[in-house]
Design an enzyme around this catalytic site. Structure first.
Site, PDB file in Angstrom:
ATOM      1  CG  ASN A 128      -1.832   1.219   1.270  1.00 27.35           C
ATOM      2  OD1 ASN A 128      -1.458   2.307   0.857  1.00 27.35           O
ATOM      3  ND2 ASN A 128      -3.041   1.038   1.786  1.00 27.35           N
ATOM      4  CD  GLU A 159      -4.960   4.097   1.026  1.00 26.65           C
ATOM      5  OE1 GLU A 159      -5.601   5.159   1.088  1.00 26.65           O
ATOM      6  OE2 GLU A 159      -4.279   3.647   1.969  1.00 26.65           O
ATOM      7  CG  ASP A 206      -4.466  -1.976   3.479  1.00 22.14           C
ATOM      8  OD1 ASP A 206      -4.773  -2.673   4.463  1.00 22.14           O
ATOM      9  OD2 ASP A 206      -4.482  -0.732   3.490  1.00 22.14           O
ATOM     10  CG  ASN A 234      -7.804  -1.388   5.913  1.00 17.89           C
ATOM     11  OD1 ASN A 234      -7.025  -0.854   6.702  1.00 17.89           O
ATOM     12  ND2 ASN A 234      -8.116  -0.853   4.747  1.00 17.89           N
ATOM     13  CG  ASP A 272      -0.310  -3.962   4.429  1.00 13.98           C
ATOM     14  OD1 ASP A 272      -0.863  -3.348   3.498  1.00 13.98           O
ATOM     15  OD2 ASP A 272      -0.026  -3.435   5.533  1.00 13.98           O
ATOM     16  CG  ASP A 331       0.023   4.711   6.242  1.00 12.19           C
ATOM     17  OD1 ASP A 331       0.146   4.421   5.043  1.00 12.19           O
ATOM     18  OD2 ASP A 331      -1.079   4.997   6.756  1.00 12.19           O
ATOM     19  CG  HIS A 332       0.216   0.336   4.546  1.00 10.00           C
ATOM     20  ND1 HIS A 332      -0.630  -0.662   4.981  1.00 10.00           N
ATOM     21  CD2 HIS A 332      -0.525   1.475   4.542  1.00 10.00           C
ATOM     22  CE1 HIS A 332      -1.822  -0.158   5.238  1.00 10.00           C
ATOM     23  NE2 HIS A 332      -1.783   1.147   4.985  1.00 10.00           N
TER      24      HIS A 332
END
Length: 255
Positions: free
Chosen positions: A7, A34, A146, A148, A217, A246-247
């Site tokens: 991501n 994303e 991802d 989530n 992930d 952030d991943h």
């Protein structure tokens, strides 16, 4: 085959980091989530210079998924294809070197009990139906991205603090497990049973430096693919430095 999922949280913002990472890691297949750009703005030419063909489904500002591969992706399919009125660019699939690769960006869910949360649970149900309609577990399939969802308490830094929170609610975990029960398993867990491995850290509160993260992930695969897996790692180093996503990428090696 070396396959990764990442991501990138905006391919515009992470353009140079992505290209540098591709040069350093040289994966054969990369699934991105994303991307946050329309198809016309996707850096197809820059990726082609590195030897990657791109199957993309973009969306301005939000969502966006892509599959990059050294072998041209075949039989590209965008969306869950179930007739639901849904224009969110969250899933793309393609066949690469005999493996059906599905790149997914599961809805975040907003807040527990919200309309977005209900949409997330429904999306996971639709994902299970998508798999059932298209394949058998004895075929070579990978579902990655991802998701989530942190599947169990090993996948968060502080289970007590995360209990009942978004990404960890029983309904989310059950929804993901129901989709996987079609015939897929967690490739990372096939190689690492212990906790303490995370792929996402909040930008706030120095979470990365404190290693206060979550493993959301994932690379899931059918038995023929899991049997070929030689290892699976989270590239924590890709989360370091200036302007990171952030991943962190998750990388699988297949024999």
């Amino acid at each position: 085959m070396k396959l990764a999922t990442w991501n990138v949280n905006s391919i515009r913002a992470r353009h140079d980091r992505l290209l540098a990472w591709l040069r350093a890691q040289a994966p054969d297949v990369v699934c991105l989530q994303e991307t946050k750009v329309e198809d016309a703005a996707f850096p197809v030419d820059a990726l082609a210079e590195l030897g990657y063909h791109a199957a993309i489904w973009g969306q301005r500002t939000y969502n966006g998924v892509a599959i990059l591969a050294r072998t041209p992706p075949a039989d590209v399919e965008r969306g869950l294809g179930d007739g639901d009125d849904d224009d969110q660019a969250r899933l793309i699939a393609a066949t690469v070197d005999g493996i059906r690769v599905v790149c997914a960006y599961v809805p975040n869910g907003g807040s527990v009990g919200s309309d977005k949360y209900a949409y997330k649970l429904r999306w996971l149900e639709r994902l299970r139906a998508y798999l059932e309609a298209r394949a058998r577990p004895d075929q070579a399939w990978i579902l990655c991205g991802d998701m989530n969802v942190a599947p169990d308490d090993r996948d968060v830094h502080d289970p007590a603090a995360w209990e009942g929170q978004l990404l960890c609610t029983p309904a989310e975990r059950a929804g993901l497990q129901a989709a996987l029960a079609w015939g897929m398993s967690d490739v990372f867990r096939h190689h690492h049973a212990e906790g303490g491995h995370y792929s996402w850290w909040d930008y706030r509160g120095l979470a990365f430096f404190k290693d206060q993260g979550a493993r959301i992930d994932h690379v899931f695969a059918t038995p023929p693919v899991v049997e070929r897996s030689r290892g699976c790692v989270i590239d924590r180093a890709a989360r370091k430095g200036t302007l990171p996503s952030d991943h962190a990428p998750v990388i699988v090696e297949l024999g």
